[in-house]
Design an enzyme around this catalytic site. Sequence first.
Site, PDB file in Angstrom:
ATOM      1  N   GLU A  96      -1.810  -8.707   4.232  1.00 54.47           N
ATOM      2  CA  GLU A  96      -1.356  -8.890   5.621  1.00 54.47           C
ATOM      3  C   GLU A  96      -2.364  -8.364   6.642  1.00 54.47           C
ATOM      4  O   GLU A  96      -2.144  -8.518   7.857  1.00 54.47           O
ATOM      5  CB  GLU A  96      -0.018  -8.170   5.812  1.00 54.47           C
ATOM      6  CG  GLU A  96      -0.079  -6.707   6.189  1.00 54.47           C
ATOM      7  CD  GLU A  96      -0.680  -5.784   5.128  1.00 54.47           C
ATOM      8  OE1 GLU A  96      -0.920  -4.606   5.443  1.00 54.47           O
ATOM      9  OE2 GLU A  96      -0.922  -6.228   3.993  1.00 54.47           O
ATOM     10  N   CYS A 156       0.836  -1.201   0.000  1.00 58.04           N
ATOM     11  CA  CYS A 156       0.000   0.000   0.000  1.00 58.04           C
ATOM     12  C   CYS A 156       0.876   1.259   0.000  1.00 58.04           C
ATOM     13  O   CYS A 156       1.498   1.583  -1.001  1.00 58.04           O
ATOM     14  CB  CYS A 156      -0.982  -0.040   1.173  1.00 58.04           C
ATOM     15  SG  CYS A 156      -2.325   1.158   1.007  1.00 58.04           S
ATOM     16  N   HIS A 182      -3.856  -5.213   0.738  1.00 56.14           N
ATOM     17  CA  HIS A 182      -3.361  -5.626   2.052  1.00 56.14           C
ATOM     18  C   HIS A 182      -3.607  -7.107   2.310  1.00 56.14           C
ATOM     19  O   HIS A 182      -4.551  -7.475   3.030  1.00 56.14           O
ATOM     20  CB  HIS A 182      -4.053  -4.815   3.149  1.00 56.14           C
ATOM     21  CG  HIS A 182      -3.622  -3.396   3.248  1.00 56.14           C
ATOM     22  ND1 HIS A 182      -2.459  -3.004   3.883  1.00 56.14           N
ATOM     23  CD2 HIS A 182      -4.196  -2.262   2.784  1.00 56.14           C
ATOM     24  CE1 HIS A 182      -2.340  -1.685   3.818  1.00 56.14           C
ATOM     25  NE2 HIS A 182      -3.378  -1.213   3.156  1.00 56.14           N
TER      26      HIS A 182
END
Length: 261
Positions: free
Chosen positions: A175, A87, A173
């Site tokens: 994660e 990001c 994202h």
Amino acid sequence: MRLLLLKHFRFDRETAITDWAAAKGHTFALLYPPDDETYPEHDSYELLVILGGPMSVYEEKLYPWLTEEKQFVREALQRGKLVLGICFGAQMLAELLGSRVYRNAYKEIGWHKIERTTAEHPLLSQLPQQFYSFQWHGDCFDLPEGAVRLAGSEACTNQAFAYGNRVAGLQFHLEAHPEAIGEMLSCWSSELVEAPYIQPAAHITAELARSEQSFAMLARVLDQLAAVGQTDQESRRAEQSAGQAEQQSGVPHEAQAAPGA
């Protein structure tokens, strides 16, 4: 392999990455650029991971620490380090590789569909052609010259890119941890306005089970980067062995083959 993670907001959860590292026998260190004043030597890590953040990469006047972080990442790129940007991190890589970062036409907040391109590159090769990932961003970037576009979404053309086999940027994202998403929905609730690509909090919360699938996909991406690092280590060991053999024999390595071999 040694990892260095750059984290940009306190309630972020990097456990999808650190759990992967621990499971694979890698070590990691965490740095918080907004507060930490001392960056480590570049020899102290092999893989640099630049995590997300609510700031924009072009806001050095608001966030003076950005200048030093960019210099550190620039040096990492120059030294040929493995670098993964997520990001905000992907946007920083795009800027440092010569591209423009700017406001996207739409904000993307929530679980949005990502579609891989037809580009042949190992980074995302183990991921489905289409998948869902969590998003929270208002900026986007142009593809750096020499980079390969690997994925896009309906609202954002450049969702993933690779620059050679050592540098990668993911706008989405994989994660994102459910606890961190919950904190985002609370702390940044003012951004959850009615818009084409902004999902309501209830919808986002209902889809939190997607996180486990995302973690598994992220592990595959990290495995690809780690494979490059493993090849680097094997090459260095081969060079060291050749150098030691040369010192012991007194004959240059390239001259040790028999004539005509």
